[in-house]
Write an enzyme that holds these catalytic residues in place. Structure first.
Site, PDB file in Angstrom:
ATOM      1  N   CYS A  21       0.890  -1.088  -0.083  1.00  0.00           N
ATOM      2  CA  CYS A  21       0.125  -0.131   0.050  1.00  0.00           C
ATOM      3  C   CYS A  21       0.897   1.096   0.064  1.00  0.00           C
ATOM      4  CB  CYS A  21      -0.807  -0.196   1.375  1.00  0.00           C
ATOM      5  SG  CYS A  21      -0.215   0.420   2.804  1.00  0.00           S
ATOM      6  N   CYS A  24       2.497   2.071   3.306  1.00  0.00           N
ATOM      7  CA  CYS A  24       3.885   1.332   3.581  1.00  0.00           C
ATOM      8  C   CYS A  24       5.006   1.337   2.767  1.00  0.00           C
ATOM      9  CB  CYS A  24       3.542  -0.007   3.495  1.00  0.00           C
ATOM     10  SG  CYS A  24       2.771  -0.805   4.965  1.00  0.00           S
ATOM     11  N   CYS A 113      -3.023  -4.525   1.700  1.00  0.00           N
ATOM     12  CA  CYS A 113      -1.485  -4.535   1.590  1.00  0.00           C
ATOM     13  C   CYS A 113      -0.986  -5.755   2.030  1.00  0.00           C
ATOM     14  CB  CYS A 113      -1.044  -3.372   2.337  1.00  0.00           C
ATOM     15  SG  CYS A 113       0.802  -3.289   2.531  1.00  0.00           S
ATOM     16  N   CYS A 116       1.128  -4.551   5.680  1.00  0.00           N
ATOM     17  CA  CYS A 116       0.596  -4.354   6.862  1.00  0.00           C
ATOM     18  C   CYS A 116      -0.944  -4.739   6.849  1.00  0.00           C
ATOM     19  CB  CYS A 116       0.312  -2.677   6.772  1.00  0.00           C
ATOM     20  SG  CYS A 116      -0.833  -2.016   5.762  1.00  0.00           S
ATOM     21  N   ASP A 348      -7.113  -7.009  65.097  1.00  0.00           N
ATOM     22  CA  ASP A 348      -7.715  -8.231  65.430  1.00  0.00           C
ATOM     23  C   ASP A 348      -9.330  -7.903  65.228  1.00  0.00           C
ATOM     24  OD1 ASP A 348      -5.251  -9.616  65.376  1.00  0.00           O
ATOM     25  OD2 ASP A 348      -5.562  -9.669  67.579  1.00  0.00           O
TER      26      ASP A 348
END
Length: 510
Positions: A21, A24, A113, A116, A348
């Site tokens: 793509c 990228c 793509c 990616c 306690d």
């Protein structure tokens, strides 16, 4: 002005040919301008096609209208031989010639793509941003800024490695080199694109230090098994963990990719990576607010109320506790998922806590509401106090995590004041107990009491009785007022716990 230049032509054409793509491609061209990645997907594709159509000898081929400085980090190779020309013993798949521009145009239309897996395509669009924001708004959180986190499928690291090897070989032919760290990380590029859109839609800024987190978990079932060859090549990197569903975590895959040799990688994984049929899927969109801390002091007036839930072997001994009486109202007000209670010491079940009260703090996990005025905190305190006659709280306030640590600091160095009503088997006179008033800084050795041995480790603890003051009542009763080091077991000091506390009141009187 940042732009693609003639030396980027080979990368652009190569990656378009293999189904990568535009965003990228910009990453592999080391374009570090955030603004470029935010351009519409179709515009980016058109710009890349125009870039390839222009005269190859022109240096500045396409300029994007941006103001960010360039981030070019491709370096000239000093050695005579181009890197990876022989591709070691692995195999790089045959791809269309980088000079065949028509092929590049045709393959640039690949839907998903191959690097990616669609993260920088569909998941950068307005529809997905609105889907995330709808999830955030429906969760009804209070926040003034946000941090965005994303979890990517581990196989993306494998695909990126394959694409890098491909580009590196092409760069070597031109006498250039491309280091793995020079590529703009996928996660970073995605945040560059998504942050402004989320900020605009949510109406608050993105801030890396924000307590409110919006996270997205991506998966790609179609390619889940692409990491598996690494377990054979680098078995030491993949070790089962109790809290992990799969050994193929992102960090394990990255570690394996750092260890595996390039020739071994190319034997097992296609280069360039093949184009997938399907996009990634957003498995989860989650919201989480950082913890809120509330502190104060509590008094306990009941002799039948433990500090925390009293459960032994799965059986509840008493219906409530100090912790629950306080926290149930805080949980409701802050709309939190859970809580963690802590205090400066404990008493306690049959011991009252008087005076100014015992300091306590409650961590409220993932609260929906986080903003309270001082008046609202006073009202919340009153609500807690009106709900039970067994406890009361005071000084209720919002505090920081650091303040909780300070509450615990020096816990055993503090001095506590106690009053014990004591019965004696033999008859006593006032003179028999008067000597106790003169004892100062009495050192004790206390073995873990039998009554708490089921929940505390066996140990001998040294404690100090600073002062004592006796108050005679009758032949078999007297009251003893004590100032002691915090953490002293008072009951055991009185009766001796079968000799496990030495000295004790019984041994002193005898």
């Amino acid at each position: 002005m940042s732009s693609l230049t003639e030396k980027d032509r080979a990368i652009v054409q190569l990656l378009l040919n293999t189904g990568t793509c535009p965003r990228c491609i910009l990453r592999f061209c080391c374009v570090g301008s955030q603004t470029v990645y935010r351009h519409p997907y179709k515009d980016l594709m058109k710009d890349l096609k125009d870039f390839l159509k222009n005269n190859q000898e022109k240096e500045d081929m396409v300029c994007f209208d941006i103001v960010d400085p360039p981030c070019k980090r491709i370096r000239l190779e000093d050695t005579e031989e181009g890197p990876d020309d022989a591709n070691h013993n692995g195999t790089l798949q045959q791809i269309p010639s980088v000079n065949d521009e028509n092929t590049a145009m045709e393959n640039s239309a690949v839907e998903v793509c191959n690097v990616c897996l669609g993260i920088l395509q569909e998941f950068c669009e307005v529809d997905f941003v609105k889907k995330v924001c709808q999830k955030v708004n429906s969760a009804d959180y209070q926040f003034t800024s946000f941090v965005f986190s994303v979890s990517l499928p581990p196989q993306l690291s494998v695909r990126e490695r394959a694409a890098w090897l491909l580009v590196k070989q092409e760069m070597g032919k031109l006498g250039l080199s491309l280091a793995k760290d020079d590529i703009v990380p996928l996660k970073e590029a995605y945040k560059w694109i998504i942050h402004p859109q989320l900020s605009e839609e949510l109406g608050v800024p993105a801030d890396g230090k924000a307590l409110f987190e919006v996270s997205v978990v991506f998966a790609h079932p179609e390619t889940d098994e692409e990491c598996h060859f690494l377990a054979t090549a680098c078995p030491d990197c993949f070790k089962p963990a109790k809290n992990k569903q799969s050994v193929f975590t992102r960090m394990a895959v990255i570690k394996a990719l750092e260890k595996i040799k390039e020739e071994d990688f190319l034997k097992h994984f296609p280069c360039p990576p093949c184009s997938p049929k399907n996009l990634c899927v957003a498995l989860e969109i989650q919201c989480n607010n950082g913890a809120v801390f509330v502190a104060g002091r509590y008094n306990k007036y009941s002799r039948n109320l433990p500090q925390t839930p009293w459960i032994i072997d799965g059986e509840r001994k008493l219906e409530s506790s100090v912790e629950e009486l306080i926290s149930e109202h805080l949980m409701a007000a802050f709309k939190a998922d859970s809580f963690n209670f802590s205090s400066s010491g404990r008493e306690d079940v049959d011991v009252r806590t008087l005076g100014n009260g015992r300091p306590f703090a409650i961590e409220l996990v993932n609260p929906r509401r986080i903003h309270f005025t001082a008046e609202e905190m006073k009202g919340l305190q009153q609500t807690i106090n009106n709900s039970s006659d067994k406890i009361k709280v005071r000084d209720l306030q919002l505090v920081t995590r650091e303040a909780i640590g300070r509450m615990k600091e020096g816990e055993e160095e503090k001095t506590k004041t106690y009053s014990a009503l004591i019965w004696t088997d033999r008859a006593i006179q006032k003179e028999d107990i008067a000597f106790l008033d003169d004892i100062k800084e009495l050192k004790l050795d206390q073995k873990t009491p039998l009554r708490v041995l089921h929940r505390r480790p066996l140990a001998v603890r040294c404690r100090i009785i600073h002062t004592m003051k006796s108050e005679y009542i009758d032949e078999h009763h007297f009251r003893l007022h004590l100032k002691t080091q915090a953490g002293t077991y008072i009951k055991e000091f009185v009766h001796g716990d079968f000799g496990r506390t030495k000295p004790n009141v019984g041994s002193l009187l005898n």
